[in-house]
Design an enzyme around this catalytic site. Structure first.
Site, PDB file in Angstrom:
ATOM      1  N   ARG A 115      -7.061  12.085  -5.432  1.00 24.36           N
ATOM      2  CA  ARG A 115      -8.332  11.415  -5.168  1.00 24.36           C
ATOM      3  C   ARG A 115      -9.456  12.428  -4.995  1.00 24.36           C
ATOM      4  NH1 ARG A 115      -9.654   6.324  -1.162  1.00 24.36           N
ATOM      5  NH2 ARG A 115     -11.907   6.557  -1.157  1.00 24.36           N
ATOM      6  N   ARG A 167       0.825  -1.219   0.000  1.00 26.17           N
ATOM      7  CA  ARG A 167       0.000   0.000   0.000  1.00 26.17           C
ATOM      8  C   ARG A 167       0.851   1.258   0.000  1.00 26.17           C
ATOM      9  NH1 ARG A 167      -4.250  -1.703   4.644  1.00 26.17           N
ATOM     10  NH2 ARG A 167      -5.307  -3.390   3.552  1.00 26.17           N
ATOM     11  N   ASP A 221      -7.168  -3.015  -6.988  1.00 31.02           N
ATOM     12  CA  ASP A 221      -7.821  -3.618  -5.833  1.00 31.02           C
ATOM     13  C   ASP A 221      -8.093  -5.090  -6.115  1.00 31.02           C
ATOM     14  OD1 ASP A 221     -10.494  -4.231  -4.091  1.00 31.02           O
ATOM     15  OD2 ASP A 221      -9.308  -2.649  -3.157  1.00 31.02           O
ATOM     16  N   ARG A 281      -3.077   6.669   0.951  1.00 28.39           N
ATOM     17  CA  ARG A 281      -3.604   7.833   1.653  1.00 28.39           C
ATOM     18  C   ARG A 281      -2.634   8.532   2.583  1.00 28.39           C
ATOM     19  NH1 ARG A 281      -8.906   5.166   4.122  1.00 28.39           N
ATOM     20  NH2 ARG A 281      -7.433   3.421   4.291  1.00 28.39           N
ATOM     21  N   TYR A 326     -15.281 -12.179   0.440  1.00 27.30           N
ATOM     22  CA  TYR A 326     -15.984 -10.945   0.085  1.00 27.30           C
ATOM     23  C   TYR A 326     -17.192 -11.241  -0.802  1.00 27.30           C
ATOM     24  CZ  TYR A 326     -12.228  -7.975   1.906  1.00 27.30           C
ATOM     25  OH  TYR A 326     -11.329  -7.334   2.712  1.00 27.30           O
TER      26      TYR A 326
END
Length: 344
Positions: free
Chosen positions: A41, A28, A78, A32, A153
């Site tokens: 973003r 990652r 993703d 962010r 998921y």
């Protein structure tokens, strides 16, 4: 074991070599904690808007390299692109995470899926954009979710506590879950082969929820599908494969022996000294600094880095975190990590 010389340190390690210092990248690393990511973003919209915009996703992939000159660039995408391509609707709820519909609680629901592989085309376009923009010594990593994690998921329609929905279904209707796993395996082989054809040089399989399974279930739902992906991908292309079965603990050694992956990613709960002793001799490892140490910084960070480095002095080693970098990580601490690993 010493692999062939490579101008790319990460590829050298994955071939069994030991450059003077371990190559470094962070899971990652595009995300962010970087103000430039947050700005882009905000301009583009939500997370999927970035993923499906090849120019933006290329920029996000390259952002951390400009700051830290990591040895690896990880594709910005993703793991849930695969269920999206298999026929589930994918969206992200603000503050709550991903959602998939319909939930797959029955064999009929699984059979009703209508795949649409064009959904993956923007990802391949991103790969092509990144591949033409990397420094000569930087290795490009693609990835996919491993089948068990992706299935959890797809069955629950979201991330779920202890993956209880998927585990109950695996016990109660294993044939249906096997059908779903087989579909994920086939799509994942195609997806990773497509990434390689577009320009990635290494692929990583993320099995983030492998730790929720009992040993016999781990064999069926983690090891066996991973073998199928490794064999299927190797029949089509020749790239190193990193397996990352987060939470596998004592089952790591069996995963390493049986799946055929080239390297093992270790999460932060794994004692690196134990891993060095338990894993096959000469097998490259990746990891495994606690992401919270990167937030803490200071002497605690230095000590954690040194412990990981010391454990793997005699083994091919890619330095990384034990999981993804967290959004409140100070950039100065990442700079300190890079300096410590590189002996600066």
């Amino acid at each position: 074991m010493t692999g062939p010389a490579s101008p790319k340190p990460l590829l050298q390690v994955l071939a069994g070599g030991k450059p003077p210092m371990p190559p470094l990248w962070l899971m990652r690393q595009a995300g962010r904690y970087l103000p430039e990511y947050r700005a882009l973003r905000a301009e583009k919209g939500g997370f999927l808007d970035l993923v499906n915009d090849p120019a933006a996703a290329t920029e996000v992939t390259l952002q951390p390299l400009r700051r830290f000159a990591f040895d690896g660039a990880i594709l910005f995408s993703d793991i849930l692109m695969v269920p999206n391509a298999l026929g589930q609707k994918l969206w992200f709820e603000a503050g709550e995470g991903p959602r998939l519909a319909p939930e797959l609680r029955t064999r009929a629901g699984i059979d009703a899926l209508v795949p649409d592989t064009t959904i993956l085309d923007p990802v391949y376009a991103t790969v092509r954009g990144v591949a033409t923009s990397l420094p000569a010594t930087t290795t490009f990593l693609g990835f996919a979710g491993s089948p068990w994690t992706v299935a959890t998921y797809m069955i629950a329609g979201k991330g779920s506590r202890e993956q209880a929905e998927a585990r109950r279904m695996a016990y109660g209707d294993p044939a249906a879950v096997q059908t779903l796993i087989d579909r994920i395996v086939a799509m994942t082989i195609d997806y990773l082969a497509g990434q390689v054809a577009a320009g990635v040089e290494v692929v990583q399989l993320f099995d983030s929820w492998s730790g929720s399974l009992a040993p016999a279930e781990f064999e069926r739902w983690v090891i066996a599908p991973t073998v199928a992906i490794v064999d299927g991908l190797r029949a089509r292309c020749d790239v190193p494969i990193i397996g990352f079965p987060k939470g596998a603990g004592g089952k790591l050694a069996a995963y390493a022996r049986e799946t055929g992956v080239d390297a093992i990613g270790l999460d932060e709960t794994v004692d690196p000294v134990w891993a060095n002793e338990a894993l096959p001799a000469g097998m490259p490892v990746q990891g495994n600094l606690d992401p919270l140490l990167l937030i803490a910084g200071g002497e605690a960070l230095d000590a954690g880095v040194d412990q990981v480095l010391a454990a793997f002095t005699d083994r091919p080693h890619v330095f990384n975190l034990g999981h993804g970098i967290q959004q409140d990580t100070p950039i100065a601490h990442v700079e300190r990590l890079v300096s410590r690993v590189r002996g600066a």
